[in-house]
Structure formats: C-alpha cells, structure tokens
Write a protein that holds these residues in place. Sequence first.
Motif, PDB file in Angstrom:
ATOM      1  N   GLY A   1       0.815  -1.199   0.000  1.00 42.24           N
ATOM      2  CA  GLY A   1       0.000   0.000   0.000  1.00 42.24           C
ATOM      3  C   GLY A   1       0.850   1.251   0.000  1.00 42.24           C
ATOM      4  N   SER A   2       0.184   2.395   0.110  1.00 49.33           N
ATOM      5  CA  SER A   2       0.851   3.695   0.105  1.00 49.33           C
ATOM      6  C   SER A   2      -0.032   4.679   0.853  1.00 49.33           C
ATOM      7  CB  SER A   2       1.058   4.166  -1.340  1.00 49.33           C
ATOM      8  OG  SER A   2      -0.193   4.463  -1.943  1.00 49.33           O
ATOM      9  N   PRO A   3       0.465   5.880   1.147  1.00 48.32           N
ATOM     10  CA  PRO A   3      -0.424   6.883   1.728  1.00 48.32           C
ATOM     11  C   PRO A   3      -1.662   7.139   0.869  1.00 48.32           C
ATOM     12  CG  PRO A   3       1.846   7.569   1.983  1.00 48.32           C
ATOM     13  CD  PRO A   3       1.875   6.333   1.130  1.00 48.32           C
ATOM     14  N   ALA A   4      -1.507   7.033  -0.459  1.00 47.84           N
ATOM     15  CA  ALA A   4      -2.671   7.250  -1.335  1.00 47.84           C
ATOM     16  C   ALA A   4      -3.744   6.205  -1.113  1.00 47.84           C
ATOM     17  CB  ALA A   4      -2.229   7.254  -2.795  1.00 47.84           C
ATOM     18  N   THR A   5      -3.351   4.951  -0.941  1.00 45.81           N
ATOM     19  CA  THR A   5      -4.356   3.905  -0.716  1.00 45.81           C
ATOM     20  C   THR A   5      -4.994   4.031   0.661  1.00 45.81           C
ATOM     21  OG1 THR A   5      -2.748   2.282   0.143  1.00 45.81           O
ATOM     22  CG2 THR A   5      -3.104   2.332  -2.244  1.00 45.81           C
ATOM     23  N   ASN A   6      -4.373   4.836   1.537  1.00 49.02           N
ATOM     24  CA  ASN A   6      -4.955   5.099   2.852  1.00 49.02           C
ATOM     25  C   ASN A   6      -5.694   6.428   2.901  1.00 49.02           C
ATOM     26  OD1 ASN A   6      -4.124   2.709   4.061  1.00 49.02           O
ATOM     27  ND2 ASN A   6      -2.162   3.546   4.706  1.00 49.02           N
ATOM     28  N   GLY A   7      -5.791   7.109   1.727  1.00 47.38           N
ATOM     29  CA  GLY A   7      -6.612   8.305   1.683  1.00 47.38           C
ATOM     30  C   GLY A   7      -5.916   9.610   1.398  1.00 47.38           C
ATOM     31  N   ARG A   8      -4.582   9.608   1.241  1.00 50.32           N
ATOM     32  CA  ARG A   8      -3.859  10.847   0.941  1.00 50.32           C
ATOM     33  C   ARG A   8      -3.660  10.948  -0.562  1.00 50.32           C
ATOM     34  NH1 ARG A   8       2.399  12.267   2.464  1.00 50.32           N
ATOM     35  NH2 ARG A   8       2.457  14.334   1.483  1.00 50.32           N
ATOM     36  N   ALA A   9      -4.491  11.698  -1.240  1.00 53.72           N
ATOM     37  CA  ALA A   9      -4.479  11.768  -2.703  1.00 53.72           C
ATOM     38  C   ALA A   9      -3.138  12.243  -3.239  1.00 53.72           C
ATOM     39  CB  ALA A   9      -5.586  12.700  -3.185  1.00 53.72           C
ATOM     40  N   GLY A  10      -2.666  11.589  -4.309  1.00 51.45           N
ATOM     41  CA  GLY A  10      -1.430  11.985  -4.975  1.00 51.45           C
ATOM     42  C   GLY A  10      -0.167  11.488  -4.326  1.00 51.45           C
ATOM     43  N   ALA A  11      -0.283  10.769  -3.211  1.00 55.70           N
ATOM     44  CA  ALA A  11       0.899  10.307  -2.479  1.00 55.70           C
ATOM     45  C   ALA A  11       1.051   8.796  -2.615  1.00 55.70           C
ATOM     46  CB  ALA A  11       0.801  10.708  -1.010  1.00 55.70           C
TER      47      ALA A  11
ATOM     48  N   PRO B   1       8.359  13.244 -22.354  1.00 55.45           N
ATOM     49  CA  PRO B   1       8.123  13.205 -23.801  1.00 55.45           C
ATOM     50  C   PRO B   1       6.874  13.992 -24.196  1.00 55.45           C
ATOM     51  CG  PRO B   1       7.507  11.133 -22.778  1.00 55.45           C
ATOM     52  CD  PRO B   1       8.158  11.944 -21.712  1.00 55.45           C
ATOM     53  N   GLY B   2       6.824  14.335 -25.503  1.00 60.39           N
ATOM     54  CA  GLY B   2       5.640  15.013 -26.014  1.00 60.39           C
ATOM     55  C   GLY B   2       5.438  16.414 -25.483  1.00 60.39           C
ATOM     56  N   GLY B   3       6.500  17.060 -25.064  1.00 61.15           N
ATOM     57  CA  GLY B   3       6.385  18.419 -24.546  1.00 61.15           C
ATOM     58  C   GLY B   3       5.965  18.519 -23.100  1.00 61.15           C
ATOM     59  N   ALA B   4       5.842  17.396 -22.399  1.00 57.54           N
ATOM     60  CA  ALA B   4       5.478  17.427 -20.973  1.00 57.54           C
ATOM     61  C   ALA B   4       6.537  18.200 -20.197  1.00 57.54           C
ATOM     62  CB  ALA B   4       5.359  16.013 -20.431  1.00 57.54           C
ATOM     63  N   ARG B   5       6.075  19.056 -19.311  1.00 53.95           N
ATOM     64  CA  ARG B   5       7.006  19.928 -18.599  1.00 53.95           C
ATOM     65  C   ARG B   5       6.425  20.265 -17.230  1.00 53.95           C
ATOM     66  NH1 ARG B   5      11.102  23.111 -20.901  1.00 53.95           N
ATOM     67  NH2 ARG B   5      11.813  24.871 -19.609  1.00 53.95           N
ATOM     68  N   GLY B   6       7.185  19.993 -16.204  1.00 51.89           N
ATOM     69  CA  GLY B   6       6.750  20.336 -14.860  1.00 51.89           C
ATOM     70  C   GLY B   6       6.202  19.151 -14.101  1.00 51.89           C
ATOM     71  N   GLU B   7       6.231  19.277 -12.788  1.00 47.21           N
ATOM     72  CA  GLU B   7       5.755  18.220 -11.897  1.00 47.21           C
ATOM     73  C   GLU B   7       4.297  17.879 -12.172  1.00 47.21           C
ATOM     74  OE1 GLU B   7       5.136  17.846  -7.067  1.00 47.21           O
ATOM     75  OE2 GLU B   7       6.815  19.050  -7.822  1.00 47.21           O
ATOM     76  N   GLY B   8       3.478  18.878 -12.476  1.00 42.28           N
ATOM     77  CA  GLY B   8       2.064  18.633 -12.716  1.00 42.28           C
ATOM     78  C   GLY B   8       1.789  17.769 -13.923  1.00 42.28           C
ATOM     79  N   ASP B   9       2.627  17.872 -14.949  1.00 46.68           N
ATOM     80  CA  ASP B   9       2.447  17.070 -16.157  1.00 46.68           C
ATOM     81  C   ASP B   9       2.868  15.620 -15.958  1.00 46.68           C
ATOM     82  OD1 ASP B   9       1.453  19.154 -17.618  1.00 46.68           O
ATOM     83  OD2 ASP B   9       3.218  19.446 -18.883  1.00 46.68           O
ATOM     84  N   LEU B  10       3.924  15.389 -15.167  1.00 46.40           N
ATOM     85  CA  LEU B  10       4.517  14.051 -15.092  1.00 46.40           C
ATOM     86  C   LEU B  10       4.105  13.250 -13.871  1.00 46.40           C
ATOM     87  CD1 LEU B  10       6.305  13.193 -17.431  1.00 46.40           C
ATOM     88  CD2 LEU B  10       6.444  15.653 -17.131  1.00 46.40           C
TER      89      LEU B  10
ATOM     90  N   ALA C   1       9.402  17.804  -7.157  1.00 44.11           N
ATOM     91  CA  ALA C   1      10.429  18.766  -7.553  1.00 44.11           C
ATOM     92  C   ALA C   1      10.398  19.997  -6.655  1.00 44.11           C
ATOM     93  CB  ALA C   1      10.249  19.176  -9.011  1.00 44.11           C
ATOM     94  N   ARG C   2       9.210  20.532  -6.406  1.00 39.28           N
ATOM     95  CA  ARG C   2       9.114  21.781  -5.637  1.00 39.28           C
ATOM     96  C   ARG C   2       9.423  21.571  -4.155  1.00 39.28           C
ATOM     97  NH1 ARG C   2       4.727  21.873  -9.166  1.00 39.28           N
ATOM     98  NH2 ARG C   2       3.341  21.066  -7.537  1.00 39.28           N
ATOM     99  N   GLU C   3       8.823  20.553  -3.561  1.00 41.65           N
ATOM    100  CA  GLU C   3       9.050  20.304  -2.128  1.00 41.65           C
ATOM    101  C   GLU C   3      10.433  19.723  -1.888  1.00 41.65           C
ATOM    102  OE1 GLU C   3       7.142  17.620   1.524  1.00 41.65           O
ATOM    103  OE2 GLU C   3       6.236  17.578  -0.474  1.00 41.65           O
TER     104      GLU C   3
END
Length: 279
Positions: free
Chosen positions: A151-161, A182-191, A228-230
Amino acid sequence: MNVEIEGVEVAVWNDGAGVEPVLSPRPYLHPVRTLGGAVVTEEVPADHRHHLGVGVAVPDVSGASFWGGRTFTPDRGSVLLDNHGRQRSGGLRPGPEGEDLVEEVVWEGPDGRELLREERRWRARRLDGSGWALDLECAVRNTSGRDLSVGSPATNGRAGAGYGGLFWRAPIGARAPLVLGPGGARGEGDLHGSRAAWVALCGGDAAAPWTLVFHQPGGRTDPWFVRAREYPGVGPALAWEERLALPAGRVLVRALRTAVLDGRVEDPGVLAAAVAAPA
C-alpha cells in the motif's frame, strides 16, 4: 563498496546497517555522482530524514513500513508508529556474467520475522558522451507464508501520495529542478502520476549542473511519483491508487534505468536516447 566506470568512482554502496530503526534501515547507493563529479543523490536530508539515496523503499507491506518516518493513517493523518521494518543485505557479489552486482536482501517486519526475500541487481555502464547509466532490478518474493499486499499513503486516503518502490532521492538545491517528459510534458504537474516513457530532472547549480533521466525497462510502466518543488525525487509507484496484492510465494519484479548526465540537458531526443540503449 564503490562502483566505478573506467576507473572513475560513480557510486558508493551502503548496507544500511547503521541507519536508525525509525528510518527503516535498508541498503542503498550514496553518493552517486556524474562522471564530472557532481553529486546527484541525497542521504538523510533535513526535510525527509528517511530518504536514503537510491534503493527500494515501500511505506506499507501489510502494515509494515519499509519507507521510514511517519505513516499516513485515515483517521489521524501522518503519525509516527512503531511499525518500521528492516532490509538486511547479504552483501554484494559479482553476477554470473561479471557485469552485474547482486545482493540478497531479507525484509523483516517490526517483529523481526521475514516477510520478503529479494534478489537485487545493479549494473553501471558508460554511455556515449558525458554520461553513464545505472540499471536497478529487484525480484521480491513473498516468503512470509501468508498473503500480503503493498500500500501507500494514497491507498490510505492521501491523494497523490502513491509513492513506494524503486526510489531516487536527488539533492535539494537553491531552486527546484526542471522536470521534463516526452511530447512536450514539462513540470511536476504534467509528469506526476503519468505513465510517461521517461521522466527527466535537470538540477544542480551553475558550477555543477546535472541531468537524470528515468525509464522503466521491460515493457512495464507504473505511474511515476515525481517531486520537484518540495524536494527532488522520482520513482515508479507500486500502489498509486489501489493496494497491490502479493500472494504467498509470489514474486514481484520491477526495474528502473537512470541515465546520469553532466550538464543541463533539455533536448527531448537526447534524453530519450540516453535511456533507450540496451543494458
């Protein structure tokens, strides 16, 4: 033990025996360097002391933490629990063909009982230009005698973790690294959470810039956990949204290839080519 390419030390292996119990002791590589000497891993950083270079870290194996630090719970959020396991390495040995370094790793739960037994393989090779590649493969067998799940924090309810699995903690710098795909993806939000063919981090400072390119060889692409940011860290996620069943006796196999390059490389063609070459 040191990992060298053409006489240049590029990584140091640690058995993890001296790591504090609360950090979930485990074997790992640190420091890992570019051929030019720039350090591209972090060990016990102040922001997340349980991050240990390059290795295999899983926050939840049927309740046992092999990630270290706090555990996310549905009712109390992130809390420090007495649930930390330990990975004990039998040491490195040359593989049958002399190119790999192989270690047997026993995963013990908080009570000291064996839950998993893993064969881990490391391979370092030179790339064209100013770079080298590290291949990490793990084959983890459930030896507990009972069915387990990851499991992970996400499977315990923490979205995105949904983190957990093969993980690379990069060093924090004066600014967050650039994230590319690839395909021009750029930034943490894209990947973050994507199944992109590769993910790159471009970091370091003006005196020692570096680029890391991550790829999952073998045809399997788990969702990418990207920070990347944190803090800078990348790894394929074993349990992004749902728990991963691991029945008794079953073997879980995963692999991560990382190209370690000097300089700030942003050309998508160069980045894709760096991880495309066969091991």
